[in-house]
Write a protein that holds these residues in place. Structure first.
Motif, PDB file in Angstrom:
ATOM      1  N   ASP A  75      14.451 -10.006  -6.191  1.00 16.08           N
ATOM      2  CA  ASP A  75      13.397 -10.674  -5.857  1.00 16.08           C
ATOM      3  C   ASP A  75      13.286 -10.360  -4.393  1.00 16.08           C
ATOM      4  OD1 ASP A  75      11.143 -12.221  -5.510  1.00 16.08           O
ATOM      5  OD2 ASP A  75      12.101 -13.958  -5.868  1.00 16.08           O
ATOM      6  N   ARG A  76      12.965  -9.119  -4.014  1.00 19.16           N
ATOM      7  CA  ARG A  76      12.749  -8.604  -2.691  1.00 19.16           C
ATOM      8  C   ARG A  76      11.549  -7.885  -2.676  1.00 19.16           C
ATOM      9  NH1 ARG A  76      17.496  -6.088  -3.064  1.00 19.16           N
ATOM     10  NH2 ARG A  76      16.433  -4.195  -4.040  1.00 19.16           N
ATOM     11  N   PRO A  77      10.787  -8.238  -1.502  1.00 26.42           N
ATOM     12  CA  PRO A  77       9.624  -7.632  -1.047  1.00 26.42           C
ATOM     13  C   PRO A  77       9.729  -6.119  -0.786  1.00 26.42           C
ATOM     14  CG  PRO A  77       9.961  -8.963   0.722  1.00 26.42           C
ATOM     15  CD  PRO A  77      11.246  -9.301  -0.586  1.00 26.42           C
ATOM     16  N   CYS A  78       8.465  -5.429  -1.214  1.00 24.18           N
ATOM     17  CA  CYS A  78       8.418  -4.131  -0.768  1.00 24.18           C
ATOM     18  C   CYS A  78       8.661  -3.926   0.717  1.00 24.18           C
ATOM     19  CB  CYS A  78       7.059  -3.555  -1.170  1.00 24.18           C
ATOM     20  SG  CYS A  78       6.834  -3.310  -3.042  1.00 24.18           S
ATOM     21  N   SER A  79       7.966  -4.494   1.421  1.00 26.70           N
ATOM     22  CA  SER A  79       8.226  -4.350   2.929  1.00 26.70           C
ATOM     23  C   SER A  79       7.103  -5.740   3.528  1.00 26.70           C
ATOM     24  CB  SER A  79       7.387  -3.288   3.320  1.00 26.70           C
ATOM     25  OG  SER A  79       6.075  -3.057   3.507  1.00 26.70           O
ATOM     26  N   ARG A  80       7.395  -5.848   4.692  1.00 28.92           N
ATOM     27  CA  ARG A  80       6.522  -6.987   5.435  1.00 28.92           C
ATOM     28  C   ARG A  80       5.151  -6.709   5.397  1.00 28.92           C
ATOM     29  NH1 ARG A  80       9.373  -6.461  10.984  1.00 28.92           N
ATOM     30  NH2 ARG A  80       7.894  -8.240  11.645  1.00 28.92           N
ATOM     31  N   LEU A  81       4.614  -5.540   4.949  1.00 28.19           N
ATOM     32  CA  LEU A  81       3.181  -5.344   4.928  1.00 28.19           C
ATOM     33  C   LEU A  81       2.686  -6.030   3.672  1.00 28.19           C
ATOM     34  CD1 LEU A  81       0.656  -3.474   6.271  1.00 28.19           C
ATOM     35  CD2 LEU A  81       1.333  -1.976   4.465  1.00 28.19           C
ATOM     36  N   SER A  82       3.147  -5.513   2.625  1.00 32.00           N
ATOM     37  CA  SER A  82       2.432  -5.902   1.537  1.00 32.00           C
ATOM     38  C   SER A  82       2.987  -7.573   0.343  1.00 32.00           C
ATOM     39  CB  SER A  82       2.395  -4.813   0.272  1.00 32.00           C
ATOM     40  OG  SER A  82       3.712  -4.525  -0.157  1.00 32.00           O
ATOM     41  N   GLN A  83       4.408  -7.473   0.793  1.00 31.76           N
ATOM     42  CA  GLN A  83       5.185  -8.466   0.034  1.00 31.76           C
ATOM     43  C   GLN A  83       5.351  -8.303  -1.299  1.00 31.76           C
ATOM     44  OE1 GLN A  83       7.264 -11.069   1.449  1.00 31.76           O
ATOM     45  NE2 GLN A  83       6.830 -10.463   3.833  1.00 31.76           N
ATOM     46  N   GLY A  84       5.094  -7.185  -1.683  1.00 28.39           N
ATOM     47  CA  GLY A  84       4.811  -6.905  -3.131  1.00 28.39           C
ATOM     48  C   GLY A  84       6.146  -6.887  -3.766  1.00 28.39           C
ATOM     49  N   PRO A  85       6.338  -6.810  -5.382  1.00 27.36           N
ATOM     50  CA  PRO A  85       7.738  -6.851  -5.826  1.00 27.36           C
ATOM     51  C   PRO A  85       8.256  -5.426  -5.766  1.00 27.36           C
ATOM     52  CG  PRO A  85       5.682  -6.612  -7.620  1.00 27.36           C
ATOM     53  CD  PRO A  85       5.056  -6.833  -6.052  1.00 27.36           C
ATOM     54  N   SER A  86       9.696  -5.722  -5.907  1.00 27.12           N
ATOM     55  CA  SER A  86      10.281  -4.211  -6.029  1.00 27.12           C
ATOM     56  C   SER A  86      11.081  -3.881  -7.075  1.00 27.12           C
ATOM     57  CB  SER A  86      11.161  -4.003  -4.532  1.00 27.12           C
ATOM     58  OG  SER A  86      11.954  -5.241  -4.426  1.00 27.12           O
ATOM     59  N   ALA A  87      10.627  -4.283  -8.328  1.00 21.24           N
ATOM     60  CA  ALA A  87      11.458  -4.532  -9.484  1.00 21.24           C
ATOM     61  C   ALA A  87      12.239  -3.178  -9.810  1.00 21.24           C
ATOM     62  CB  ALA A  87      10.468  -4.668 -10.777  1.00 21.24           C
ATOM     63  N   LEU A  88      11.455  -2.057  -9.436  1.00 17.38           N
ATOM     64  CA  LEU A  88      12.140  -0.797  -9.682  1.00 17.38           C
ATOM     65  C   LEU A  88      13.210  -0.088  -8.737  1.00 17.38           C
ATOM     66  CD1 LEU A  88       8.985   1.387 -11.429  1.00 17.38           C
ATOM     67  CD2 LEU A  88      10.933   0.130 -12.699  1.00 17.38           C
ATOM     68  N   SER A  89      13.759  -0.993  -8.008  1.00 15.89           N
ATOM     69  CA  SER A  89      14.782  -0.791  -7.258  1.00 15.89           C
ATOM     70  C   SER A  89      15.886  -1.528  -7.600  1.00 15.89           C
ATOM     71  CB  SER A  89      14.497  -1.031  -5.673  1.00 15.89           C
ATOM     72  OG  SER A  89      13.579  -0.181  -5.010  1.00 15.89           O
ATOM     73  N   ALA A  90      16.497  -1.078  -8.594  1.00 18.63           N
ATOM     74  CA  ALA A  90      17.722  -1.973  -9.152  1.00 18.63           C
ATOM     75  C   ALA A  90      18.747  -1.054  -9.821  1.00 18.63           C
ATOM     76  CB  ALA A  90      17.086  -3.063 -10.337  1.00 18.63           C
TER      77      ALA A  90
END
Length: 769
Positions: free
Chosen positions: A730-745
């Motif tokens: 449960d980590r944001p893509c970046s501070r720009l979008s705060q999107g999900p990063s599900a595929l970084s696992a």
């Protein structure tokens, strides 16, 4: 006597066969060339044991346990109550929370696909109800494309989804293009679906037409089957989360060889000189050449160099799938793919250039849009507060904390009442154990559900709702130029009611019933919206009246034709006369606005950032396999996981996980064995499929299996069923979008052995009647 009735769903149109009110079977629509197998499987779920048949209240909540800090959600029994008592409890809680904590303490950012239908939109009904009652905290963006939605308006301007009418359609590609390079692939299984409904599936035949016309395809993905066999695509098995590095290596090769479209970059783009300096290593001393990219991506240097040559020599399309941006720094592959297409020389030429999300649903690349169709009227939300959609757990755990978002500073509100309708947060959110802890924070959670899925089991008040087969409506899919009638196929199961009826009765209790219903019945609303659409489209559409429309079962809409605002062909022809809606009026290779935000994880131009979890990082020493949690072929997200098609895909009752035979052999894993997939966030059981369609070092476990914790309420407990979001961060893509990063696992896999625990995902909780 059997009756045959049209059915519209997110995965296509079907014919329901009903005998004496009983749903017998569901058949494909006769004119659908590629019907989805999800539809016939709906029969299995219609009356299964998981149906919620009566209003139910969590026992601890009803007994008056402390409503803050109560840890029993997800593990508690439920008590069935009558509708009058249930609605009284919901209405009373809404009053209490609004009076004591304010309207912003009510969360109505309910997210999910719900079911097809212009009027019975679950989120539309919920948000209209809450807005008329004083307002609510909303959510912004989507789990599917949050990074894309935030970064693209900076790069090419316009509404986040406007790119879909500005990129080449499949028929254009077939006529004019020579080469398609697809980062993230073009998985045909994803084109089963279309939000809002779908008359007939067209993506398969359109792709085949491209191949028959001589278009060559390159699949840059860790999964070979991310393109259909008939495309004969060249497979470049890239290390997951390194697409940006691959594109940078290709771009560097174009630049140093002088193959790039200098004229287009000079006239139609801004900031390329800043980006070129980064490519050449001026900023950090590291040239982003093909050799550098090869070390990161695992691709052959010659393959990257050859791709650079072919992209510039042929009429080409650079495609990027949504999956690559659901990762650490997910904005970068989206941004970089636009820049790569601008460099390649086909941007703004017929059938060439750039596009995103092709084959993600049977809409993108099929048609540029459809005429507007009336839906349940929205009401302005009096509460201005919102949260990025994927930051719900952060909000519940850390109210008052400030976060960055697209150049703004947001303060996370304190949410006391969560009202969820038409979605399943315990499917799409990451790190489900963290979400389960966060879900204990609010005073009350209200859920409308048709089945006892995980979200229902984690609620305090569950109100049973009718499915799309159990109410009247009409469907209009995204970009699909067709309307489909949706008669009520069967009566609602048990005591189920429609979302609208529930909200209408709640609104009446709270003093604004007439404002909510506008004194119309549900049937009158559906007729009103259809006739409103018919009137607005006028003679050009030639839609029949509503009764005739229902008799026919549907009607075509007039197709939309261009040019569309922000088109790249017009930009190429005359950038001064046809500027893009960006600060410069051109494609922003360098964005001064993003640069001004000062984010250390999103610079002013496309940049390679090392992901927190990837096969080239230190963490891979402990967890040496990269998890790809893509969209399933057997259901829509988690919808109809209890349907026949999804159940048939299970291995010993578990979700299948695909493993390369080399990785399986090293771990003693046999085909069909049940394995444990784990990392330090959690673990789940899954059924192994051995296949070289996934590259070594990668495992594929699709999303959507209903979460089935072995010991509900115990953080970190094993999932019996195979939900990959017990493993994702449960980590944001970046501070720009705060999107999900599900595929970084990253994960490890091992044989589980016997005995196996029973799967209880589709069993209702303990219920006291």
């Amino acid at each position: 006597m059997e009756r045959r009735m049209p059915v519209a769903t997110h995965w296509g149109s079907f014919v329901a066969v009903v005998d004496s009110g009983r749903l017998v079977r569901i058949e494909p629509a006769p004119d659908d060339p590629a019907p989805s197998p999800i539809g016939p499987g709906m029969v299995t779920a219609a009356d299964d044991a998981a149906r919620v048949l009566r209003p139910a209240v969590r026992k601890g909540w009803l007994d008056g346990l402390p409503r803050t800090g109560d840890r029993a959600r997800g593990a508690d029994a439920f008590v069935e109550v009558g509708w009058d008592e249930a609605l009284g409890l919901v209405g009373g809680e809404l009053r209490r929370v609004r009076e004591r904590y304010g309207d912003a303490a009510v969360f109505g950012g309910s997210y999910g696909w719900a079911s097809a239908g212009a009027f019975h939109s679950a989120q539309g009904q919920l948000q209209r109800f809450l807005a008329l009652g004083g307002g609510y905290t909303d959510s912004r963006n989507t789990y599917s494309t949050a990074a894309l939605e935030v970064v693209l308006p900076h790069v090419i301007g316009g509404h986040p989804w406007s790119y879909q009418s500005r990129m080449p359609m499949w028929d254009e590609i077939a006529e004019h293009a020579e080469l398609v390079v697809a980062f993230g692939g073009l998985a045909l299984k994803n084109s089963q679906i279309n939000p809002g409904g779908l008359a007939r599936h067209r993506t398969r035949d359109l792709q085949r037409r491209c191949r028959d016309a001589g278009v060559r395809f390159v699949n840059v993905s860790p999964i070979r089957s991310d393109t259909a066999d008939f495309l004969d695509a060249e497979w470049l098995p890239v290390v997951p989360n390194t697409d940006t590095a691959a594109m940078l290596g290709i771009a560097h090769t174009m630049l140093v060889n002088g193959w790039h479209d200098e004229d287009f970059l000079r006239r139609c783009c801004t900031g390329f000189d800043r980006f070129a300096d980064y490519l050449l290593g001026g900023a950090d001393g590291v040239p982003k050449d093909a050799a550098w990219a090869a070390r990161i991506t695992g691709l052959d240097r010659a393959a990257l160099t050859g791709l650079a040559r072919r992209l510039t020599e042929r009429r080409s399309v650079v495609m990027v799938n949504y999956a690559v941006q659901r990762a650490d720094h997910g904005e970068q592959p989206i941004w970089m793919s636009v820049v790569l297409a601008a460099m390649a020389g086909s941007m703004g030429r017929p059938g060439g250039g750039w596009g995103a999300g092709y084959a993600t649903m049977d809409a993108t690349g099929v048609a540029p849009g459809r005429p507007p169709v009336a839906s349940v009227p929205a009401v302005p939300n009096p509460v201005p507060d919102f949260i990025p959609v994927a930051r719900i757990a952060d909000t519940l755990l850390h109210p008052g904390r400030t976060i960055d978002y697209d150049g703004r500073r947001l303060t996370l509100p304190e949410l006391r009442l969560v009202y969820w309708c038409g979605g399943n947060p315990f499917h799409h959110h990451q790190d489900l154990h963290r979400l389960a802890r966060a879900w204990q924070a609010p005073d009350t959670v209200v859920v409308h559900e048709a089945w006892w899925n995980t979200s229902a089991k984690f609620a305090d008040i569950v109100l049973p709702v009718a499915t799309g087969l159990e109410r009247e409506d009409f469907a209009a899919g995204f970009s699909d130029p067709h309307l489909t009638a949706m008669p009520k196929v069967r009566e609602p199961a048990g005591e189920s009611r429609t979302d609208h009826r529930i909200f209408a009765e709640l609104a009446e209790r709270l003093g604004y019933g007439t404002e909510f219903t506008e004194s119309r019945t549900e049937s009158e609303w559906v007729r009103h919206l259809y006739e409103q659409t018919r009137s607005a489209l006028g003679e050009a559409a030639a839609l029949p009246d509503y009764d005739e429309f229902r008799r026919r079962g549907g009607a075509p809409l007039p197709p939309l034709t261009g040019p569309f605002p922000g088109g790249f062909a017009e930009l190429r022809a005359d950038p001064a006369a046809h500027p893009l809606p960006t600060p410069s009026g051109r494609i922003e290779v360098f964005s001064a606005e993003i640069d001004s935000f000062g984010y250390d994880d999103c610079a002013g131009h496309p940049t390679w950032y090392e992901p927190a979890e990837w096969l080239g990082g230190e963490r891979a020493g402990r967890f040496p396999l990269h998890l790809v949690s893509n969209q399933p072929a057997s259901r829509l997200h988690s919808q109809y996981d209890n349907g026949g098609h999804s159940l048939d895909s299970k291995i010993r009752g578990r979700e299948p996980v695909t493993i390369n035979p080399l990785d399986a052999a090293a771990r003693g894993i046999a085909d069909g064995a049940v394995v444990r997939v784990f990392n330090d966030r959690g673990g789940c059981l899954a059924g192994a499929i051995l296949s070289d369609e996934v590259m070594p070092g990668v495992v594929r476990l699709s999303t959507g299996a209903w979460w089935d914790p072995d010991q509900p309420g115990l953080s970190g407990t094993l999932d019996r069923h195979g939900n990959p979001n017990v493993l994702t961060a449960d980590r944001p893509c970046s501070r720009l979008s705060q999107g999900p990063s599900a595929l970084s696992a990253l994960v490890e896999v091992e044989p589980h052995g016997e005995p196996l625990p029973d799967v209880r995902a589709f069993a209702p909780p303990e219920i006291e009647r």
